[in-house]
Write a protein that holds these residues in place. Structure first.
Motif, PDB file in Angstrom:
ATOM      1  N   VAL A 192      -5.082  -7.088   4.465  1.00 15.62           N
ATOM      2  CA  VAL A 192      -6.139  -7.968   4.970  1.00 15.62           C
ATOM      3  C   VAL A 192      -5.890  -8.335   6.431  1.00 15.62           C
ATOM      4  N   LEU A 193      -6.945  -8.837   7.065  1.00 15.20           N
ATOM      5  CA  LEU A 193      -6.898  -9.268   8.456  1.00 15.20           C
ATOM      6  C   LEU A 193      -6.717 -10.775   8.542  1.00 15.20           C
ATOM      7  N   VAL A 194      -6.118 -11.254   9.618  1.00 15.04           N
ATOM      8  CA  VAL A 194      -5.948 -12.675   9.845  1.00 15.04           C
ATOM      9  C   VAL A 194      -7.202 -13.238  10.512  1.00 15.04           C
ATOM     10  N   ALA A 250      -0.677  -7.737  -6.863  1.00  9.19           N
ATOM     11  CA  ALA A 250       0.782  -7.860  -6.890  1.00  9.19           C
ATOM     12  C   ALA A 250       1.308  -8.356  -5.553  1.00  9.19           C
ATOM     13  N   GLY A 251       0.627  -7.949  -4.477  1.00  8.65           N
ATOM     14  CA  GLY A 251       1.079  -8.342  -3.145  1.00  8.65           C
ATOM     15  C   GLY A 251      -0.076  -8.390  -2.175  1.00  8.65           C
ATOM     16  N   ALA A 252       0.195  -8.961  -1.007  1.00 10.46           N
ATOM     17  CA  ALA A 252      -0.788  -9.008   0.078  1.00 10.46           C
ATOM     18  C   ALA A 252      -0.044  -8.828   1.387  1.00 10.46           C
ATOM     19  N   ILE A 253      -0.580  -7.951   2.237  1.00  6.63           N
ATOM     20  CA  ILE A 253       0.008  -7.697   3.547  1.00  6.63           C
ATOM     21  C   ILE A 253      -1.047  -8.004   4.599  1.00  6.63           C
ATOM     22  N   ILE A 254      -0.717  -8.901   5.524  1.00  9.31           N
ATOM     23  CA  ILE A 254      -1.633  -9.296   6.589  1.00  9.31           C
ATOM     24  C   ILE A 254      -1.347  -8.458   7.826  1.00  9.31           C
ATOM     25  N   VAL A 255      -2.395  -7.926   8.427  1.00  9.07           N
ATOM     26  CA  VAL A 255      -2.271  -7.181   9.678  1.00  9.07           C
ATOM     27  C   VAL A 255      -2.226  -8.184  10.821  1.00  9.07           C
ATOM     28  N   HIS A 256      -1.120  -8.211  11.537  1.00  9.13           N
ATOM     29  CA  HIS A 256      -0.970  -9.180  12.622  1.00  9.13           C
ATOM     30  C   HIS A 256      -1.682  -8.723  13.886  1.00  9.13           C
ATOM     31  N   GLN A 257      -2.419  -9.640  14.494  1.00  5.78           N
ATOM     32  CA  GLN A 257      -2.988  -9.466  15.828  1.00  5.78           C
ATOM     33  C   GLN A 257      -2.817 -10.787  16.556  1.00  5.78           C
ATOM     34  N   THR A 258      -2.348 -10.738  17.778  1.00  6.26           N
ATOM     35  CA  THR A 258      -1.955 -11.949  18.489  1.00  6.26           C
ATOM     36  C   THR A 258      -3.112 -12.910  18.717  1.00  6.26           C
ATOM     37  N   GLU A 259      -4.236 -12.422  19.202  1.00  4.48           N
ATOM     38  CA  GLU A 259      -5.333 -13.327  19.551  1.00  4.48           C
ATOM     39  C   GLU A 259      -5.913 -14.025  18.328  1.00  4.48           C
ATOM     40  N   PRO A 260      -6.333 -13.313  17.291  1.00  3.71           N
ATOM     41  CA  PRO A 260      -6.886 -14.023  16.135  1.00  3.71           C
ATOM     42  C   PRO A 260      -5.861 -14.868  15.389  1.00  3.71           C
ATOM     43  N   GLU A 281      -0.702   3.042  12.035  1.00  7.67           N
ATOM     44  CA  GLU A 281      -0.015   4.237  11.547  1.00  7.67           C
ATOM     45  C   GLU A 281      -0.268   4.458  10.063  1.00  7.67           C
ATOM     46  N   ILE A 282      -0.243   3.378   9.292  1.00  5.61           N
ATOM     47  CA  ILE A 282      -0.478   3.490   7.854  1.00  5.61           C
ATOM     48  C   ILE A 282      -1.889   4.005   7.582  1.00  5.61           C
ATOM     49  N   PHE A 283      -2.858   3.466   8.310  1.00  2.83           N
ATOM     50  CA  PHE A 283      -4.247   3.881   8.093  1.00  2.83           C
ATOM     51  C   PHE A 283      -4.466   5.322   8.563  1.00  2.83           C
ATOM     52  N   THR A 284      -3.810   5.695   9.616  1.00  2.00           N
ATOM     53  CA  THR A 284      -3.914   7.083  10.079  1.00  2.00           C
ATOM     54  C   THR A 284      -3.349   8.040   9.030  1.00  2.00           C
ATOM     55  N   ALA A 285      -2.213   7.660   8.445  1.00  4.35           N
ATOM     56  CA  ALA A 285      -1.617   8.483   7.387  1.00  4.35           C
ATOM     57  C   ALA A 285      -2.542   8.593   6.187  1.00  4.35           C
ATOM     58  N   ALA A 286      -3.397   7.562   5.999  1.00  8.20           N
ATOM     59  CA  ALA A 286      -4.353   7.576   4.894  1.00  8.20           C
ATOM     60  C   ALA A 286      -5.658   8.256   5.275  1.00  8.20           C
ATOM     61  N   GLY A 287      -5.744   8.749   6.538  1.00  4.01           N
ATOM     62  CA  GLY A 287      -6.961   9.382   6.995  1.00  4.01           C
ATOM     63  C   GLY A 287      -8.076   8.400   7.285  1.00  4.01           C
ATOM     64  N   LYS A 288      -7.715   7.178   7.654  1.00  7.15           N
ATOM     65  CA  LYS A 288      -8.699   6.132   7.909  1.00  7.15           C
ATOM     66  C   LYS A 288      -8.605   5.659   9.352  1.00  7.15           C
ATOM     67  N   ASP A 289      -9.686   5.033   9.826  1.00  4.22           N
ATOM     68  CA  ASP A 289      -9.766   4.490  11.184  1.00  4.22           C
ATOM     69  C   ASP A 289      -9.725   2.967  11.091  1.00  4.22           C
ATOM     70  N   LEU A 290      -8.561   2.383  11.365  1.00  4.10           N
ATOM     71  CA  LEU A 290      -8.399   0.941  11.226  1.00  4.10           C
ATOM     72  C   LEU A 290      -9.360   0.180  12.131  1.00  4.10           C
ATOM     73  N   ALA A 291      -9.545   0.644  13.362  1.00  2.00           N
ATOM     74  CA  ALA A 291     -10.430  -0.063  14.289  1.00  2.00           C
ATOM     75  C   ALA A 291     -11.851  -0.110  13.753  1.00  2.00           C
ATOM     76  N   ALA A 292     -12.331   1.005  13.247  1.00  2.00           N
ATOM     77  CA  ALA A 292     -13.694   1.047  12.716  1.00  2.00           C
ATOM     78  C   ALA A 292     -13.827   0.174  11.472  1.00  2.00           C
ATOM     79  N   MET A 293     -12.809   0.192  10.617  1.00  2.00           N
ATOM     80  CA  MET A 293     -12.862  -0.606   9.399  1.00  2.00           C
ATOM     81  C   MET A 293     -12.742  -2.099   9.708  1.00  2.00           C
ATOM     82  N   THR A 294     -11.975  -2.426  10.750  1.00  2.00           N
ATOM     83  CA  THR A 294     -11.868  -3.822  11.175  1.00  2.00           C
ATOM     84  C   THR A 294     -13.209  -4.333  11.691  1.00  2.00           C
ATOM     85  N   ALA A 295     -13.875  -3.529  12.510  1.00  2.00           N
ATOM     86  CA  ALA A 295     -15.181  -3.910  13.039  1.00  2.00           C
ATOM     87  C   ALA A 295     -16.199  -4.086  11.921  1.00  2.00           C
ATOM     88  N   ALA A 296     -16.189  -3.172  10.954  1.00  2.00           N
ATOM     89  CA  ALA A 296     -17.129  -3.265   9.840  1.00  2.00           C
ATOM     90  C   ALA A 296     -16.847  -4.482   8.968  1.00  2.00           C
TER      91      ALA A 296
END
Length: 579
Positions: free
Chosen positions: A191-193, A230-240, A282-297
């Motif tokens: 998830v995103l912060v 079972a778990g939750a991992i937050i994607v860190h970004q400084t500004e938000p 890197e994780i999303f790239t390994a999964a064949g996904k675009d994190l930036a596009a998914m974050t925007a959506a």
């Protein structure tokens, strides 16, 4: 010097971040010109009112006497589970008794707060396995930080499927559900912060740039647990996030303190974690996904099902240690509706003594004069004003000093879980965390501005002193969620959190800004937070008298201040009052 490991860990934890939250990066508001907030004429009175006479009992001299004791070297920085705690509790109990206040907790002024220290072994890592079997290992601390609040020696993730959940928010009032259609049972959500309002800047989405509780990391973990993850991992970004990765690494490694529940927090996540934004990419790239596009959506609408096809393994081995601290509270029973309470609160604890070698020379005591001997002493002064009234208020008025604020708001969390007065009988309250010694001002700054009708009462009473309300300077940082009142808000109780403002009454607003900047830079959470010669005691006294008038206003009325429409705590309060 002999100190227990838990005592040392508490001090180190508190130093790593503000209130064990991530407030190591503080934004100082630009000086406000006097014209920005106009002073208003004090309300005319033909003679002193009862409230005026009682408010005059609040004394700068007695305030300073109490702060002098609480912030003395003898009290040793008031760390929980130390000799300083014993002295602090004894001092407050004696003051409450001398004023004729009754115990808050049955026949006792003290409420036990069981604590547990959970320290994850740093000799671990996060391993990501892609669909093709390739693995990537991310270092604990530098790349990823994770642990658990479950009171267990071993837990973690073992080939847990990662699921993208956007902002990880379920907010019916905003018609938003990131978990709709997602099966996360036994899986780990990413998830995103912060929240979509901040991300888009859209004032009509959530609260726009102002963070809601849905944006806080604590909420992300709570909601993931409710969803069965079972778990939750937050994607860190400084500004938000409003803080850098260094704060995450410094604050969430080492001992983490929690309340010791009967079931050992079994309902919490097996893993609560963060990863650097670059790692997530890197994780999303390994999964064949675009994190930036998914974050925007994710900021535009609730997420749609999109399996990542990768798994996470992260073993957690914990060292556990148990201890006990205390909240302390007193009440003035209401004359007509004693079952309803207005509450004043402030945290009595601070950081204790800096670890040092026996015989070393220097100042090692974190005296905590402003943070928060001042707010603790204010409880005594406001109680003094209520006792100066000719008759008791209609409702009960409570005065609560909580422990372990500096270790994660734990004392107030313990009280909220087991309150002396039910939360649906707690009408409202005020949190006093650091008084204003910068100087008399024409405004008062409201943290969490626009939250509840308590601000309407504040505006009414502020007019008595010719003052107006100013919104906090950085609403996107979510400071309302970083002090003890927050645990009451989570139970639905509207608690006001306001501080001395920025517009100097003498016109020198730059001096106000300079004082606050110097406090943050030179004294905050440092050994220099002691009583200093240039304190403006009159400014602190005026704020305390204002806080007294607000409580009296509510205590002598039948009003129930409500959360404003759209506030994330309104539904909780409405449901609580309906019980």
């Amino acid at each position: 010097m002999t100190r227990t490991p838990l005592f040392i860990a508490l001090a180190a934890l508190a130093l790593s971040a503000c209130s064990k939250s991530e407030d190591a990066t503080t934004t100082t508001a630009a000086p406000v010109e006097p014209a920005a907030v106009e002073a208003i004429e004090p309300a005319p009175v033909s003679a002193e009112t009862t409230a005026d006479v009682a408010a005059a009992a609040i004394s700068g001299d007695s305030l300073m006497t109490s702060i002098g004791a609480l912030a003395s070297d003898e009290f040793g920085g008031r760390a929980p589970m130390s000799e300083g705690e014993r002295l602090t509790l004894d001092f407050l109990e004696a003051e409450f008794k001398a004023l004729g206040l009754e115990p808050m907790f049955g026949d006792s002024y003290r409420q036990p707060v069981p604590l547990v220290s959970i320290e994850a072994d740093s000799d671990t890592a996060l391993t990501i396995t892609a669909a093709d079997g390739n693995t990537t290992v991310y270092a604990y601390g530098a790349d990823a930080v994770f642990g658990t609040s479950r009171v267990v020696e071993e837990t973690g993730l073992d080939a847990s499927e990662l699921v993208w959940a956007g902002y990880g928010i379920v907010a019916p009032e905003y018609d938003w559900n990131d978990y709709e259609g997602l099966d996360v049972a036994g899986k780990t959500v990413v998830v995103l912060v912060n929240d979509p309002g901040y991300a888009t800047g859209n004032p009509d989405l959530f609260n726009g740039n102002k963070m809601t509780y849905y944006g806080r990391w604590t909420y992300k973990y709570e909601e993931a647990a409710r969803q069965g993850a079972a778990g939750a991992i937050i994607v860190h970004q400084t500004e938000p996030a409003s803080y850098g990765w260094n704060v995450v690494e410094g604050s969430w490694t080492g001992p983490q303190f929690h309340l010791a529940s009967a079931d050992g927090n079994a309902g919490n996540l097996a893993l609560e974690g963060w990863v650097r934004h670059e790692v997530a990419q890197e994780i999303f790239t390994a999964a064949g996904k675009d994190l930036a596009a998914m974050t925007a959506a994710a900021a535009e609408s609730s997420v749609t099902l999109e399996p990542l096809g990768v798994t996470a393994t992260a073993p957690i081995r914990n060292t556990l240690e148990h201890a006990e601290s205390f909240n302390i509270g007193a009440v003035i029973p209401g004359a007509e509706r004693p079952d309803e309470m207005f509450i004043y609160m402030g945290h009595w604890d601070h950081l204790g003594v800096m670890p040092h070698e026996d015989g070393a020379e220097g100042d090692f005591i974190y005296n905590g004069a402003e943070d928060n001997a001042s707010g603790t002493a204010a409880l005594i002064e406001v109680a003094r004003a209520f006792k100066a009234l000719p008759t008791a208020p209609e409702r009960t008025v409570g005065f609560l000093a909580v422990t372990a604020e500096e270790s994660g708001l734990l004392g107030s969390k313990a009280y909220a879980a087991n309150p002396a007065w039910p939360m649906n009988k707690t009408v409202a309250g005020i949190n006093m965390d650091v008084l204003n010694f910068a100087g008399l001002v024409n405004d008062i700054e409201v943290v969490g501005f626009g939250g509840s009708e308590m601000e309407d009462i504040l505006a009414t009473e502020a007019k008595h002193y010719g003052r107006t309300l100013t919104p906090e300077a950085t609403p996107e940082a979510g400071y309302y969620y970083r002090s003890d009142h927050f645990n009451f808000a989570k139970k639905g109780v509207p608690i006001l959190y306001a501080k001395g403002g920025t517009v100097a009454r003498d016109g020198d607003s730059q001096a106000i800004a300079d004082y606050k900047a110097a406090y943050r830079a030179e004294r905050y959470h440092g050994v220099a937070d002691e009583i200093i010669d240039d304190w403006d005691i009159d400014a602190a006294v005026e704020d305390m008298r204002l806080f007294f008038r607000i409580g009296l206003n509510v205590a002598d009325s039948d009003q129930w201040p409500a959360w404003n429409e759209g506030n994330e705590f309104k539904a909780i309060r409405d449901a609580s009052l309906a019980e």
